[in-house]
Design an enzyme around this catalytic site. Structure first.
Site, PDB file in Angstrom:
ATOM      1  N   HIS A 146       0.880  -1.183   0.000  1.00 33.58           N
ATOM      2  CA  HIS A 146       0.000   0.000   0.000  1.00 33.58           C
ATOM      3  C   HIS A 146       0.908   1.221   0.000  1.00 33.58           C
ATOM      4  O   HIS A 146       1.606   1.485  -0.971  1.00 33.58           O
ATOM      5  CB  HIS A 146      -0.933  -0.106   1.213  1.00 33.58           C
ATOM      6  CG  HIS A 146      -2.059   0.877   1.258  1.00 33.58           C
ATOM      7  ND1 HIS A 146      -2.372   1.696   0.227  1.00 33.58           N
ATOM      8  CD2 HIS A 146      -2.964   1.154   2.246  1.00 33.58           C
ATOM      9  CE1 HIS A 146      -3.405   2.449   0.555  1.00 33.58           C
ATOM     10  NE2 HIS A 146      -3.787   2.140   1.789  1.00 33.58           N
TER      11      HIS A 146
ATOM     12  N   HIS B 131      -1.958  -1.859 -10.167  1.00 30.76           N
ATOM     13  CA  HIS B 131      -2.896  -1.288  -9.211  1.00 30.76           C
ATOM     14  C   HIS B 131      -4.153  -2.127  -9.200  1.00 30.76           C
ATOM     15  O   HIS B 131      -4.557  -2.631 -10.251  1.00 30.76           O
ATOM     16  CB  HIS B 131      -3.234   0.164  -9.599  1.00 30.76           C
ATOM     17  CG  HIS B 131      -3.784   0.955  -8.470  1.00 30.76           C
ATOM     18  ND1 HIS B 131      -5.101   0.888  -8.113  1.00 30.76           N
ATOM     19  CD2 HIS B 131      -3.183   1.790  -7.592  1.00 30.76           C
ATOM     20  CE1 HIS B 131      -5.292   1.665  -7.073  1.00 30.76           C
ATOM     21  NE2 HIS B 131      -4.149   2.227  -6.729  1.00 30.76           N
TER      22      HIS B 131
ATOM     23  N   ASP C 187       3.035   5.777  -6.889  1.00 32.51           N
ATOM     24  CA  ASP C 187       4.265   5.613  -6.116  1.00 32.51           C
ATOM     25  C   ASP C 187       5.512   5.544  -6.971  1.00 32.51           C
ATOM     26  O   ASP C 187       6.628   5.643  -6.469  1.00 32.51           O
ATOM     27  CB  ASP C 187       4.183   4.345  -5.266  1.00 32.51           C
ATOM     28  CG  ASP C 187       3.117   4.476  -4.210  1.00 32.51           C
ATOM     29  OD1 ASP C 187       3.094   5.512  -3.552  1.00 32.51           O
ATOM     30  OD2 ASP C 187       2.306   3.548  -4.065  1.00 32.51           O
TER      31      ASP C 187
END
Ligand SMILES: CC(C)(COP(=O)(O)OP(=O)(O)OC[C@H]1O[C@@H](n2cnc3c(N)ncnc32)[C@H](O)[C@@H]1OP(=O)(O)O)[C@@H](O)C(=O)NCCC(=O)NCCS
Length: 434
Positions: free
Chosen positions: A268, A307, A363
């Site tokens: 996460h 994702h 990210d």
């Protein structure tokens, strides 16, 4: 037969049932009446990891993963990132509308006046070892705030709830900055109310002996944009933790600590830290093909790729890439960017990644920007937690105001033994346990 219904035939009994369809869903509880007999519990759905289960009705954040769309309260993320400040977006997420100029002024003033931490919080943080992970410090300190504001337990009073919301949004950068200063052994810096939300955070992180900290405006704006992009993301792992823990009517500090704990996981919020480690491991642009080959052989994952909901380019990754360019104009070129761009280039045309719809996520680039701005990888998830606190609180409020919500309590499919005969200890046979 009304059109918006589903007809189900139970082949065990030959019985037919009809369930209404609303917003593309059927109610799981409608399946309970599907029984083989009076003793039967009724049909359930089995959905590990909530792959196809809506746990709530929400009007906060909308994602269309196939099209790469992200909107807060109906506004596209790209528009908000271009025109708003983070606190403006926080207001939107929490109250549903963009603030007027005077509402925003008042809101910013309120948050600014809640940035100070009780001195006992400082003492609490002094107890951590200097090598403690800043995320561990953040999670523990958020929980510890519950002991300072015991009235926060009164979650049914909207005014009291709003006060805690302001405190949390105001204080989370202060706790985050303290965790950083503690880990590098610098004295804590108190908030400066003359500064904006991101500038004050930078002040609490990096002020040394100068009488007044002056943040670089490009870096402060970049940080604010990153805060906007990370503010909410509908029912992700940590939002789900926030709603699940909050559904037990736990106070908002303990509940936020639980959500932050979920964020700390490498799948996460911890992923951007992992991206940097991965780029370090790759070392140079020339090593990228060999690394991709290794990933395709099943030896690890390409961190920052893939994702659960985006099966297209993550819209936040596009804005981050643009923000990175602005940051690098100030900080100078980051060699990791070259490796990242090459990884992205190769992965986006490789059959393995194309077939699985694996695109860069938020990210992938955020870590490179954070590092260029002077943050250590250990701080990355903490930087994510600061704006996401607002999203968690918006989700928490919505959950508490939803009359359909109750304590979250999933069902299970029992696969264990039926009743077993107890065996006295002297008659037990050893099984290989280690
Ligand atoms: C984010 C993530 C947890 C989503 O997982 P998910 O929706 O459960 O997707 P799955 O794990 O089922 O992946 C589907 C397939 O793609 C592969 N895959 C997924 N992410 C991958 C990655 N980053 N690198 C290589 N392969 C990947 C899986 O191995 C699987 O392949 P298979 O069908 O041959 O078994 C996952 O993509 C991941 O671990 N990414 C890296 C960590 C990361 O960047 N997280 C940040 C999210 S914002």
């Amino acid at each position: 037969m009304p059109q918006d219904t589903l007809t189900i035939t139970d082949n065990r009994t030959g019985q037919t049932y009809t369930a209404p369809i609303d917003h593309g869903t059927i109610r799981a509880m409608d399946l309970r009446k599907i029984k083989t007999g009076a003793e039967d519990f009724g049909l359930m759905t089995y959905d590990p990891a909530f792959m196809n289960t809506a746990s709530c009705r929400s009007a906060i954040t909308y994602i269309d993963g196939d099209k790469g769309i992200l909107r807060y309260r109906g506004y596209p993320i790209e528009v908000l990132a271009e025109h708003c400040t983070f606190l403006e977006v926080a207001y939107l997420l929490l109250f549903g509308e963009l603030p007027t100029a005077s509402e925003l002024k008042h809101w910013v003033g309120e948050i600014t006046h809640h940035t100070m931490l009780h001195e006992s919080t400082k003492k609490f943080m002094e107890g951590f070892g200097h090598d403690a992970h800043p995320m561990a410090m953040l999670v523990s300190t958020l929980a510890a705030l519950s002991s300072i504001y015991p009235e926060s337990r009164n979650i049914h009073d909207p005014d009291n709830r709003l006060l805690q919301v302001k405190r949390l949004i105001g204080k989370v950068p202060s706790v985050a900055a303290m965790s950083y200063r503690h880990s590098v052994g610098y004295p804590y810096v108190y908030p400066d109310n003359d500064l904006s939300y991101p500038e004050n955070f930078m002040n609490m992180l990096w002020k040394m002996a100068e009488p007044k900290y002056a943040a670089n405006p490009v870096l402060a704006r970049a940080l604010d944009i990153l805060f906007i992009l990370h503010a909410d993301h509908e029912q992700n792992c940590s939002a789900n933790a926030m709603r699940a823990v909050g559904s037990a009517h736990t106070d908002p500090y303990l509940t936020t600590a639980a959500a932050a704990a979920a964020l700390a996981g490498p799948l996460h919020g911890g992923a951007n830290e992992e991206v940097l480690r991965m780029l370090d491991e790759i070392g140079s642009k020339a090593n990228v093909p060999a690394y991709i080959k290794k990933i395709k052989e099943g030896k690890g994952k390409l961190m920052g790729f893939g994702h659960r909901v985006y099966k297209n380019y993550d819209p936040r990754a596009k804005i981050i890439k643009w923000t990175a360019e602005k940051v690098f104009e100030v900080t100078g070129h980051n060699p990791k960017l070259e490796i990242a761009l090459e990884l992205e280039r190769i992965a986006l045309q490789d059959e393995y990644f194309v077939q699985r719809k694996l695109y860069p996520n938020v990210d992938f680039y955020s870590g490179i920007i954070y590092q260029a701005m002077g943050f250590r990888p250990e701080m990355f998830t903490v930087l994510f937690a600061i704006p996401r606190t607002t999203g968690w609180l918006a989700q928490w409020q919505e959950m508490l105001n939803d009359p359909e919500q109750k304590i979250a309590r999933p069902r299970q499919v029992w696969i264990g033994y039926e009743t077993r005969q107890f065996v006295p200890i002297e008659q037990r046979v050893a099984v290989a346990a280690d």
